[in-house]
Motif scaffolding. Structure first.
Motif, PDB file in Angstrom:
ATOM      1  N   LYS A   3       0.855  -1.183   0.000  1.00  0.00           N
ATOM      2  CA  LYS A   3       0.000   0.000   0.000  1.00  0.00           C
ATOM      3  C   LYS A   3       0.895   1.238   0.000  1.00  0.00           C
ATOM      4  CE  LYS A   3      -3.808  -2.465   0.580  1.00  0.00           C
ATOM      5  NZ  LYS A   3      -3.207  -3.801   0.674  1.00  0.00           N
ATOM      6  N   ARG A   4       0.505   2.224  -0.791  1.00  0.00           N
ATOM      7  CA  ARG A   4       1.323   3.430  -0.917  1.00  0.00           C
ATOM      8  C   ARG A   4       0.499   4.660  -0.572  1.00  0.00           C
ATOM      9  NH1 ARG A   4       4.503   2.027  -6.640  1.00  0.00           N
ATOM     10  NH2 ARG A   4       5.698   0.255  -5.812  1.00  0.00           N
ATOM     11  N   GLN A   5       1.122   5.578   0.155  1.00  0.00           N
ATOM     12  CA  GLN A   5       0.447   6.764   0.636  1.00  0.00           C
ATOM     13  C   GLN A   5       0.498   7.904  -0.378  1.00  0.00           C
ATOM     14  OE1 GLN A   5      -1.158   7.244   3.609  1.00  0.00           O
ATOM     15  NE2 GLN A   5      -0.757   5.177   4.393  1.00  0.00           N
ATOM     16  N   THR A   8       0.564  13.355   2.412  1.00  0.00           N
ATOM     17  CA  THR A   8       0.135  13.325   3.815  1.00  0.00           C
ATOM     18  C   THR A   8      -1.389  13.367   3.937  1.00  0.00           C
ATOM     19  OG1 THR A   8       0.315  15.741   3.963  1.00  0.00           O
ATOM     20  CG2 THR A   8       2.260  14.441   4.587  1.00  0.00           C
ATOM     21  N   GLY A  10      -3.535  10.921   3.845  1.00  0.00           N
ATOM     22  CA  GLY A  10      -4.165   9.781   4.508  1.00  0.00           C
ATOM     23  C   GLY A  10      -4.740   8.769   3.548  1.00  0.00           C
ATOM     24  N   ALA A  12      -4.384   5.884   1.061  1.00  0.00           N
ATOM     25  CA  ALA A  12      -3.429   4.828   0.734  1.00  0.00           C
ATOM     26  C   ALA A  12      -4.054   3.894  -0.301  1.00  0.00           C
ATOM     27  CB  ALA A  12      -3.034   4.047   1.984  1.00  0.00           C
TER      28      ALA A  12
END
Length: 364
Positions: A3-5, A8, A10, A12
């Motif tokens: 999973k990649r964000q 910032t 939130g 994902a």
């Protein structure tokens, strides 16, 4: 699955996402549609770590949203990420609210995780889909993004996104005060335009990049032995000489020689590594610096399983470097233009208005 964000924000996303354009059937993908097959695909994808599912109101006249909604109804809502898109001509404040609520109804959801403006709010982009009157009086950026902020405050969407926005239009969106979590754009071994400006800018600003057309609708699945064999639906792209395809509207000479050479070189790497061309293309895109999620759509459970396996096995850095090298000439030839369907002078991702005709009405 990784999973990649998205910065910032939130949000994902799974490294591999499911592109749901074909769900619901339709003229572009063929009329055949079996909801039971869609249900199996979505369940298998979710059970194997794919949590992001991408659709749009324009996909098969809303049937894609309806089909996806049926397929996810028994999945845990807090673990599934649903993204949809609204056409730019539908982004006047009252209309945008109506279209968001209509998408939610078709999806059978109380909220969407990611709601994207499908193309920039410009006369050029809108003219491809909407009326001349709408194109002449496009929705105002401030009003559209203020409405998205309001929808977010109301809990109808969790994150604001865009699709096909170049750097200039992302900057304009930021000036409205909206936080853009993600931008969905074309990215492929054969079409690397976003590497010039968009990827570095997005990394700096914390905007997640989602790629589509990673396999160029089968070209990077090695479905056709030569360029001549590629059907018009695929040959209408900027990659190819428009003079050889009646369906093309970009009006450019393309890069047939560079495409053919790149495909030959990729085939040589396939032979050496034993990795299929499609798997190499997916792995390469997932490995790109700054890439958050790579979309891949399929109606085959077998192909879905292969896509997931490819996504879960990182590409060797030396192979990644070789693939970069053998497609560099094509990257240079096609330049920073992000629109794979239009000529550079009508790049809807970066150009507000342009002179010169566009031969056929847009599909995407």
């Amino acid at each position: 699955m990784e999973k990649r964000q998205c910065g910032t924000t939130g949000l994902a996303l799974s490294a591999l996402g499911f592109g749901c354009w074909a769900f619901g059937g339709g003229a572009y993908w063929g009329e055949d549609h079996d909801q039971k097959d869609v249900d199996k695909l979505v369940r298998y994808a979710f059970d194997n770590g794919m949590t992001y599912f991408d659709t749009a109101e324009a996909y098969n006249e809303g049937r894609s949203e309806e089909s996806l909604g049926l397929a996810v109804k028994d999945l845990p809502r807090d673990e599934v990420i649903i993204g949809s898109k609204v056409l730019p001509g539908n982004c006047y404040p009252d209309m945008l609210i109506e279209h968001c609520e209509a998408s939610l109804k078709r999806l059978g959801l109380d909220y969407m995780d990611l709601y994207m403006i499908h193309w920039p709010l410009t006369p050029l982009a809108i003219s491809a889909f909407g009326s001349a009157e709408t194109a002449a009086n496009p929705p105002a950026q401030d009003d559209a993004f203020a409405t998205l902020i309001r929808l977010k405050e109301q809990g109808k969407i969790k994150h604001i996104g865009v699709s096909n926005f170049g750097v200039k239009f992302l900057e304009e969106a930021a000036e409205t005060g909206a936080v853009v979590a993600a931008n969905q754009v074309v990215y492929s071994l054969l079409y690397r335009g976003i590497e010039h400006e968009l990827l570095p800018y997005s990394a700096k600003k914390g905007i997640g990049v989602i790629s589509y057309m990673t396999l160029i609708q089968g070209i990077l699945a090695d479905l056709w032995p030569t360029i001549v064999d590629i059907p018009d639906k695929q040959r209408r792209l900027r990659l190819f000489d428009s003079r050889n395809c009646a369906a093309a509207r970009h009006g450019e000479s393309g890069a047939d020689e560079e495409v053919a050479q790149a495909l030959d070189d990729i085939r040589a790497i396939v032979k050496e590594t034993g990795i299929t061309m499609a798997d190499l293309a997916l792995k390469w895109a997932i490995a790109a610096e700054g890439m958050i999620c790579v979309l891949a759509g399929t109606r085959s459970l077998k192909n879905l399983a292969r896509n997931i396996e490819a996504a879960n096995e990182p590409l060797d850095t030396a192979i990644k470097s070789r693939l970069d090298t053998v497609t560099d000439a094509l990257k240079v030839k096609l330049g920073p233009s992000m629109d794979i369907f239009e000529g550079a002078h009508r790049d809807r991702c970066n150009v507000r208005e342009a002179d010169g005709p566009s031969g056929n009405r847009a599909v995407v």
